[in-house]
Design an enzyme around this catalytic site. Structure first.
Site, mmCIF file in Angstrom:
data_model
loop_
_atom_site.group_PDB
_atom_site.id
_atom_site.type_symbol
_atom_site.label_atom_id
_atom_site.label_comp_id
_atom_site.label_asym_id
_atom_site.label_seq_id
_atom_site.Cartn_x
_atom_site.Cartn_y
_atom_site.Cartn_z
ATOM 1 N N ASP A 125 28.744 -41.566 2.136
ATOM 2 C CA ASP A 125 28.802 -42.150 3.481
ATOM 3 C C ASP A 125 28.408 -43.625 3.400
ATOM 4 O OD1 ASP A 125 28.894 -42.342 6.247
ATOM 5 O OD2 ASP A 125 27.216 -40.980 6.616
ATOM 6 N N CYS B 270 32.423 -33.590 12.130
ATOM 7 C CA CYS B 270 30.965 -33.539 12.247
ATOM 8 C C CYS B 270 30.487 -33.990 13.623
ATOM 9 C CB CYS B 270 30.337 -34.435 11.182
ATOM 10 S SG CYS B 270 28.629 -33.978 10.848
HETATM 11 O O1 LIG Z 1 26.482 -38.319 13.304
HETATM 12 C C1 LIG Z 1 25.298 -38.581 13.451
HETATM 13 O O2 LIG Z 1 24.842 -38.959 14.551
HETATM 14 C C2 LIG Z 1 24.348 -38.457 12.299
HETATM 15 C C3 LIG Z 1 23.041 -38.882 12.465
HETATM 16 C C4 LIG Z 1 22.133 -38.757 11.443
HETATM 17 C C5 LIG Z 1 22.509 -38.217 10.231
HETATM 18 C C6 LIG Z 1 23.824 -37.806 10.030
HETATM 19 C C7 LIG Z 1 24.759 -37.934 11.045
HETATM 20 N N1 LIG Z 1 26.075 -37.568 10.835
HETATM 21 C C8 LIG Z 1 26.478 -36.951 9.611
HETATM 22 C C9 LIG Z 1 27.904 -36.992 9.227
HETATM 23 O O3 LIG Z 1 28.301 -36.222 8.362
HETATM 24 C C10 LIG Z 1 28.840 -38.036 9.780
HETATM 25 O O4 LIG Z 1 30.069 -37.435 9.962
HETATM 26 C C11 LIG Z 1 28.935 -39.198 8.792
HETATM 27 O O5 LIG Z 1 27.735 -39.908 8.832
HETATM 28 C C12 LIG Z 1 30.094 -40.164 9.133
HETATM 29 O O6 LIG Z 1 30.016 -40.595 10.457
HETATM 30 P P1 LIG Z 1 31.046 -41.692 11.016
HETATM 31 O O7 LIG Z 1 30.782 -42.966 10.280
HETATM 32 O O8 LIG Z 1 30.738 -41.790 12.456
HETATM 33 O O9 LIG Z 1 32.430 -41.192 10.781
#
Ligand SMILES: O=C(O)c1ccccc1NCC(=O)[C@H](O)[C@H](O)COP(=O)(O)O
Length: 210
Positions: free
Chosen positions: A126, A9
């Protein structure tokens, strides 16, 4: 272990997208949330052809989502805010495929999930954060043993190169895949292809390189 759906993502750059897609990932996510450091400002010169395109939105209007779904030929819409079941129903009636994200920090955060029954292709669990997503934080996956719904889910939140053992040891009948993001970046929106490649090799085979 059944093959897991792999979603990467928060991608923004053409060559990086092409290289990550070549790792045989299943879904690539694009963030359309202006406050995210990974927000897609312009259409990259390359968009995934084989991997499914996922557009990520936070409390966005239906009109805007439909516009992006059309312009980017999105396969899935990931709703990462406080979108209601009624709103999901409305988007679904427009022919969109949905992934609804839920922020988890304690078991009561799973209470509303059943309200979305039959409306989503996948859920995404999440870690809870004021940023909505992309925090790099993990939550206690054991909480998910209280989830007994039928909708398959993607495990998300802070998954990193050292998560391999925990993922391989985490079993749930509805676990469909994993979502990775900020812990595999060189900078927001730019993924470390080599790090992801090694991680996927370990996830798929149980063997770590070197
Ligand atoms: O990634 C972002 O900046 C984000 C911001 C706002 C809403 C969603 C967002 N990401 C969505 C996802 O699916 C991410 O992969 C998920 O939150 C996990 O992220 P991480 O903890 O960094 O692996």
């Amino acid at each position: 272990m059944a093959p897991l759906i792999i979603k990467v993502c928060g991608m923004t750059e053409a060559e990086n997208i092409r290289n990550v897609e070549q790792l045989d990932v299943d879904m690539i996510g694009f963030i359309f949330y202006p406050k995210s450091p990974r927000c897609l400002c312009e259409i990259p010169a390359y968009l995934p052809v084989r991997a499914k395109r996922v557009g990520v939105f936070v409390n966005e209007s239906k009109e805007t989502i439909l516009m992006y779904a059309d312009r980017f030929a999105l396969d899935y819409i990931q709703l990462h805010g406080n979108e209601s079941p009624g709103y999901c129903r409305s988007l679904r009636s427009s022919g969109l495929h949905l992934i609804k994200a839920f922020s988890i920090s304690q078991s009561k955060d799973l209470a509303t999930v059943s309200d979305y029954k039959g409306l989503c292709d996948y859920y995404l669990f999440d870690a809870k954060t004021s940023l909505y997503g992309g925090s790099g934080n993990q939550f206690d996956w054991n909480l998910l043993h209280r989830y007994s719904g039928m909708t398959p889910f993607l495990l998300s939140g802070g998954i990193n190169p050292y998560s391999v053992k925990a993922i391989r040891e985490f079993h749930h009948p509805k676990l469909a895949g994993i979502d990775i993001n900020s812990r595999f970046e060189t900078a927001p929106g730019n993924k470390d292809v080599e790090r992801i490649g090694k991680f996927l090799q370990a996830i798929r085979t149980g063997e770590t390189a070197g």
